[in-house]
Design a protein around this motif. Structure first.
Motif, PDB file in Angstrom:
ATOM      1  N   ASP A 197       0.797  -1.158   0.043  1.00 35.51           N
ATOM      2  CA  ASP A 197       0.122   0.055   0.049  1.00 35.51           C
ATOM      3  C   ASP A 197       1.086   1.199  -0.001  1.00 35.51           C
ATOM      4  O   ASP A 197       1.786   1.593   0.684  1.00 35.51           O
ATOM      5  N   PRO A 198       0.837   2.133  -0.938  1.00 38.94           N
ATOM      6  CA  PRO A 198       1.536   3.135  -1.057  1.00 38.94           C
ATOM      7  C   PRO A 198       1.413   4.186   0.253  1.00 38.94           C
ATOM      8  O   PRO A 198       2.178   4.934   0.437  1.00 38.94           O
ATOM      9  N   GLU A 199       0.283   4.176   0.899  1.00 40.62           N
ATOM     10  CA  GLU A 199      -0.075   4.677   2.037  1.00 40.62           C
ATOM     11  C   GLU A 199       0.757   4.099   3.305  1.00 40.62           C
ATOM     12  O   GLU A 199       0.890   4.936   4.308  1.00 40.62           O
ATOM     13  N   ALA A 200       1.697   3.100   2.959  1.00 41.35           N
ATOM     14  CA  ALA A 200       2.040   2.677   4.127  1.00 41.35           C
ATOM     15  C   ALA A 200       3.481   3.007   4.428  1.00 41.35           C
ATOM     16  O   ALA A 200       4.138   2.655   5.306  1.00 41.35           O
ATOM     17  N   LEU A 201       4.015   3.615   3.278  1.00 45.03           N
ATOM     18  CA  LEU A 201       5.448   4.250   3.088  1.00 45.03           C
ATOM     19  C   LEU A 201       5.391   5.646   3.876  1.00 45.03           C
ATOM     20  O   LEU A 201       4.527   6.433   3.665  1.00 45.03           O
ATOM     21  N   ARG A 202       6.537   5.822   4.350  1.00 37.90           N
ATOM     22  CA  ARG A 202       6.615   7.417   5.169  1.00 37.90           C
ATOM     23  C   ARG A 202       7.780   8.277   4.224  1.00 37.90           C
ATOM     24  O   ARG A 202       8.964   7.571   3.877  1.00 37.90           O
ATOM     25  N   ARG A 203       7.349   9.271   3.580  1.00 38.59           N
ATOM     26  CA  ARG A 203       8.185  10.167   2.834  1.00 38.59           C
ATOM     27  C   ARG A 203       9.254  10.899   3.809  1.00 38.59           C
ATOM     28  O   ARG A 203       8.766  11.454   4.715  1.00 38.59           O
ATOM     29  N   VAL A 204      10.372  10.962   3.385  1.00 38.73           N
ATOM     30  CA  VAL A 204      11.377  11.607   4.366  1.00 38.73           C
ATOM     31  C   VAL A 204      12.357  12.343   3.207  1.00 38.73           C
ATOM     32  O   VAL A 204      12.553  12.217   2.169  1.00 38.73           O
ATOM     33  N   ARG A 205      12.999  13.331   4.126  1.00 38.34           N
ATOM     34  CA  ARG A 205      14.152  14.088   3.475  1.00 38.34           C
ATOM     35  C   ARG A 205      15.360  13.213   3.678  1.00 38.34           C
ATOM     36  O   ARG A 205      15.751  12.935   4.736  1.00 38.34           O
ATOM     37  N   VAL A 206      16.272  13.226   2.553  1.00 32.47           N
ATOM     38  CA  VAL A 206      17.462  12.492   2.563  1.00 32.47           C
ATOM     39  C   VAL A 206      18.598  13.863   2.549  1.00 32.47           C
ATOM     40  O   VAL A 206      18.823  14.515   1.281  1.00 32.47           O
ATOM     41  N   GLU A 207      19.319  14.119   3.462  1.00 40.75           N
ATOM     42  CA  GLU A 207      20.388  15.093   3.407  1.00 40.75           C
ATOM     43  C   GLU A 207      21.683  14.347   3.776  1.00 40.75           C
ATOM     44  O   GLU A 207      22.141  14.316   5.174  1.00 40.75           O
ATOM     45  N   GLU A 208      22.394  13.588   3.094  1.00 41.49           N
ATOM     46  CA  GLU A 208      23.640  13.181   3.333  1.00 41.49           C
ATOM     47  C   GLU A 208      24.889  13.531   2.525  1.00 41.49           C
ATOM     48  O   GLU A 208      24.680  13.451   1.356  1.00 41.49           O
ATOM     49  N   LYS A 209      25.745  14.290   3.149  1.00 42.92           N
ATOM     50  CA  LYS A 209      27.115  14.683   2.447  1.00 42.92           C
ATOM     51  C   LYS A 209      26.434  15.794   1.160  1.00 42.92           C
ATOM     52  O   LYS A 209      25.895  16.570   1.715  1.00 42.92           O
ATOM     53  N   GLU A 210      26.817  15.304   0.110  1.00 44.84           N
ATOM     54  CA  GLU A 210      26.437  16.516  -1.026  1.00 44.84           C
ATOM     55  C   GLU A 210      25.112  16.178  -1.658  1.00 44.84           C
ATOM     56  O   GLU A 210      24.534  16.998  -2.270  1.00 44.84           O
ATOM     57  N   TYR A 211      24.398  15.044  -1.141  1.00 45.77           N
ATOM     58  CA  TYR A 211      23.152  14.647  -1.886  1.00 45.77           C
ATOM     59  C   TYR A 211      21.950  15.201  -0.986  1.00 45.77           C
ATOM     60  O   TYR A 211      21.890  15.127   0.170  1.00 45.77           O
ATOM     61  N   ARG A 212      21.109  15.772  -1.871  1.00 48.29           N
ATOM     62  CA  ARG A 212      19.894  16.212  -1.132  1.00 48.29           C
ATOM     63  C   ARG A 212      18.561  15.626  -2.102  1.00 48.29           C
ATOM     64  O   ARG A 212      18.734  15.651  -3.202  1.00 48.29           O
ATOM     65  N   GLY A 213      17.885  15.041  -1.381  1.00 49.19           N
ATOM     66  CA  GLY A 213      16.700  14.392  -2.006  1.00 49.19           C
ATOM     67  C   GLY A 213      15.511  13.716  -1.107  1.00 49.19           C
ATOM     68  O   GLY A 213      15.620  14.222  -0.012  1.00 49.19           O
ATOM     69  N   GLU A 214      14.883  12.820  -1.405  1.00 54.87           N
ATOM     70  CA  GLU A 214      13.678  12.373  -0.799  1.00 54.87           C
ATOM     71  C   GLU A 214      13.814  10.696  -0.897  1.00 54.87           C
ATOM     72  O   GLU A 214      14.330  10.127  -1.860  1.00 54.87           O
ATOM     73  N   ALA A 215      13.364  10.195  -0.130  1.00 56.66           N
ATOM     74  CA  ALA A 215      13.031   8.747   0.026  1.00 56.66           C
ATOM     75  C   ALA A 215      11.828   8.363   0.630  1.00 56.66           C
ATOM     76  O   ALA A 215      11.137   9.086   1.450  1.00 56.66           O
ATOM     77  N   TRP A 216      11.213   6.908   0.562  1.00 59.78           N
ATOM     78  CA  TRP A 216      10.059   6.471   1.079  1.00 59.78           C
ATOM     79  C   TRP A 216      10.520   5.333   1.588  1.00 59.78           C
ATOM     80  O   TRP A 216      10.939   4.355   1.240  1.00 59.78           O
ATOM     81  N   ILE A 217      10.176   5.285   3.091  1.00 60.41           N
ATOM     82  CA  ILE A 217      10.728   4.445   3.936  1.00 60.41           C
ATOM     83  C   ILE A 217       9.481   3.362   4.242  1.00 60.41           C
ATOM     84  O   ILE A 217       8.470   3.692   4.372  1.00 60.41           O
TER      85      ILE A 217
END
Length: 281
Positions: free
Chosen positions: A176-196
């Motif tokens: 279920d897409p609603e079961a995933l959690r959207r988070v910001r990813v800020e690691e070293k030079e990378y800036r983006g998003e991921a779903w956990i």
């Protein structure tokens, strides 16, 4: 005319978009040599078994391996929904069996990241934007925190934005897409998003902001030890009341130790005293 640069045959052969998988074990560095060997064997076997269950031809993966980690570039036409869904569920089931009779500090607990993008082999691993991004997603604070917040979970998965959108959100899995959690990813030079996603827990209900509690748990290896509130009493005689730990709420573990030579008549010693907001025990 000889072709050079971006349009050369060599460059074209090196460029390819692939499905990428990264896996890393929690708490491996704190384990003893025997346990490390067992965990390494467990990672190798369970990943291979999960790949077989998902029809992903493990023998055709190009891999870069470390003691407690695995980075894999899957072959062309590898079916993304099988990696995101079938593989992860099989890996989670395998981890539950592997950990069934193991003491808590020797369990195999994994973080996994899935991405899709350009990657090609190089002299010492893989090059391209996507392998770097996969590593940053795997190492992101929110994914690490998820395993700390849910100590009973054996697997925490992070999907890149493109994988979430094209595979999960497009309804190509049983997740279920609603079961995933959207988070910001800020690691070293990378800036983006991921779903956990945690197969055995609701990621949406978790506080995934890292704090000192989580940092201590990463160091200690277990959330229970990091979350414990401790109180000690060491006296010769108690004539009234003595309480090692008193609290209105218990969010983690409470540990109270009392060393008393003598308790006078009418005196009381309590290791842990939990009261409601109204003052009732």
């Amino acid at each position: 005319m000889t072709a050079h640069g971006a349009h050369s045959p060599e460059h074209q052969a090196a460029f390819a978009r692939r499905l990428l998988l990264a896996v890393d074990a929690k708490g491996y560095g704190a384990a003893d040599t025997v346990t490390q060997r067992q965990l390494q064997q467990g990672i190798t076997r369970l990943v291979a078994e999960a790949a077989g269950a998902a029809g992903l031809e493990r023998a055709r993966w190009a891999t870069q391996e470390g003691g407690d980690s695995l980075f894999a570039v899957l072959p062309e036409r590898a079916f993304e929904p099988n990696l995101v869904d079938t593989f992860m569920r099989a890996l989670n089931a395998g981890l539950r069996v592997f950990n069934r009779d193991r003491v808590r500090e020797r369990r195999l607990r994994l973080r996994a990241a899935v991405h899709f993008g350009p990657a090609s082999a190089a002299a010492n691993g893989f090059v391209g934007r996507a392998p770097v991004e996969t590593g940053r997603i795997l190492d992101c604070a929110a994914l690490r925190t998820a395993l700390v917040r849910v100590p009973e979970a054996d697997l925490a998965v992070a999907l890149s934005a493109v994988v979430f959108r094209d595979v999960v959100q497009a309804a190509h899995t049983t997740i279920d897409p609603e079961a995933l959690r959207r988070v910001r990813v800020e690691e070293k030079e990378y800036r983006g998003e991921a779903w956990i996603w945690l197969p055995d827990a609701d990621a949406r209900r978790l506080d995934l902001e890292p704090d000192r509690w989580c940092e201590r748990a990463e160091t200690a290896g277990t959330a229970e030890e990091a979350a414990a509130v401790r109180g000690d009493i060491n006296v010769d005689e108690v004539a009234g009341d003595a309480v090692a730990v008193r609290t209105d709420r218990a969010a983690g573990n409470l540990k109270g130790t009392a060393r008393v030579g003598r308790v006078a008549p009418g005196g009381t010693v309590v290791g842990v005293d939990i009261r409601t907001a109204g003052g009732e025990k």
